[in-house]
Design a protein around this motif. Sequence first.
Motif, mmCIF file in Angstrom:
data_model
loop_
_atom_site.group_PDB
_atom_site.id
_atom_site.type_symbol
_atom_site.label_atom_id
_atom_site.label_comp_id
_atom_site.label_asym_id
_atom_site.label_seq_id
_atom_site.Cartn_x
_atom_site.Cartn_y
_atom_site.Cartn_z
ATOM 1 N N GLY A 35 33.250 -3.497 15.481
ATOM 2 C CA GLY A 35 34.380 -2.870 14.116
ATOM 3 C C GLY A 35 33.521 -2.758 13.505
ATOM 4 O O GLY A 35 34.497 -2.469 12.578
ATOM 5 N N PHE A 36 32.580 -2.584 13.272
ATOM 6 C CA PHE A 36 31.585 -1.940 11.549
ATOM 7 C C PHE A 36 32.231 -0.889 10.770
ATOM 8 O O PHE A 36 32.603 -0.477 10.413
ATOM 9 N N ASN A 37 32.462 0.078 12.112
ATOM 10 C CA ASN A 37 33.239 1.521 12.080
ATOM 11 C C ASN A 37 34.639 1.105 12.441
ATOM 12 O O ASN A 37 35.403 2.756 11.337
ATOM 13 N N ARG A 38 35.540 0.130 12.279
ATOM 14 C CA ARG A 38 36.821 0.528 12.126
ATOM 15 C C ARG A 38 37.231 -0.022 10.694
ATOM 16 O O ARG A 38 37.155 -0.221 10.054
ATOM 17 N N VAL A 39 38.026 0.894 10.078
ATOM 18 C CA VAL A 39 38.346 1.176 8.946
ATOM 19 C C VAL A 39 39.535 0.108 8.853
ATOM 20 O O VAL A 39 40.382 0.327 9.720
ATOM 21 N N ALA A 48 27.133 1.511 7.175
ATOM 22 C CA ALA A 48 26.428 1.483 8.436
ATOM 23 C C ALA A 48 27.419 2.980 8.861
ATOM 24 O O ALA A 48 27.167 3.125 10.062
ATOM 25 N N ALA A 49 28.339 2.664 8.443
ATOM 26 C CA ALA A 49 29.561 3.183 9.388
ATOM 27 C C ALA A 49 29.564 4.821 9.262
ATOM 28 O O ALA A 49 29.588 5.621 9.865
ATOM 29 N N GLU A 50 29.705 5.275 7.810
ATOM 30 C CA GLU A 50 28.634 6.351 7.970
ATOM 31 C C GLU A 50 27.656 7.428 7.992
ATOM 32 O O GLU A 50 27.340 7.910 8.726
ATOM 33 N N LEU A 51 26.367 6.463 8.729
ATOM 34 C CA LEU A 51 25.570 6.484 8.935
ATOM 35 C C LEU A 51 25.973 6.604 10.779
ATOM 36 O O LEU A 51 25.415 7.539 11.066
ATOM 37 N N ALA A 52 26.314 5.897 10.785
ATOM 38 C CA ALA A 52 26.385 6.076 12.280
ATOM 39 C C ALA A 52 27.297 6.954 12.738
ATOM 40 O O ALA A 52 27.163 8.227 14.230
ATOM 41 N N ARG A 53 28.384 7.476 11.703
ATOM 42 C CA ARG A 53 29.349 9.249 12.178
ATOM 43 C C ARG A 53 28.660 9.954 12.279
ATOM 44 O O ARG A 53 28.704 10.466 13.098
ATOM 45 N N ALA A 54 27.535 9.844 10.800
ATOM 46 C CA ALA A 54 26.780 11.253 10.754
ATOM 47 C C ALA A 54 25.705 11.461 12.076
ATOM 48 O O ALA A 54 25.535 12.801 12.818
#
Length: 70
Positions: A35-39, A48-54
Amino acid sequence: MFREGEIVAESNTTGIFVSVFPLVTIYRYEGVSHGFNRVGSSAYRKEAAELARARTLAFLKQHLGSGAKV
């Protein structure tokens, strides 16, 4: 986070997966949990979320074409 045995199992599973599918790229995000990408989640980790999204957007553009709206 993970229990000690789960980390070992995940590492073994990743190694097996990559040996069967060598063209697959797997990224691990150290120090984050599910859930590290769940705002809004207590697990959210912006860097980490921004890197995963990119990485996800780059993958989609590469495989769907530059005209894809992602």
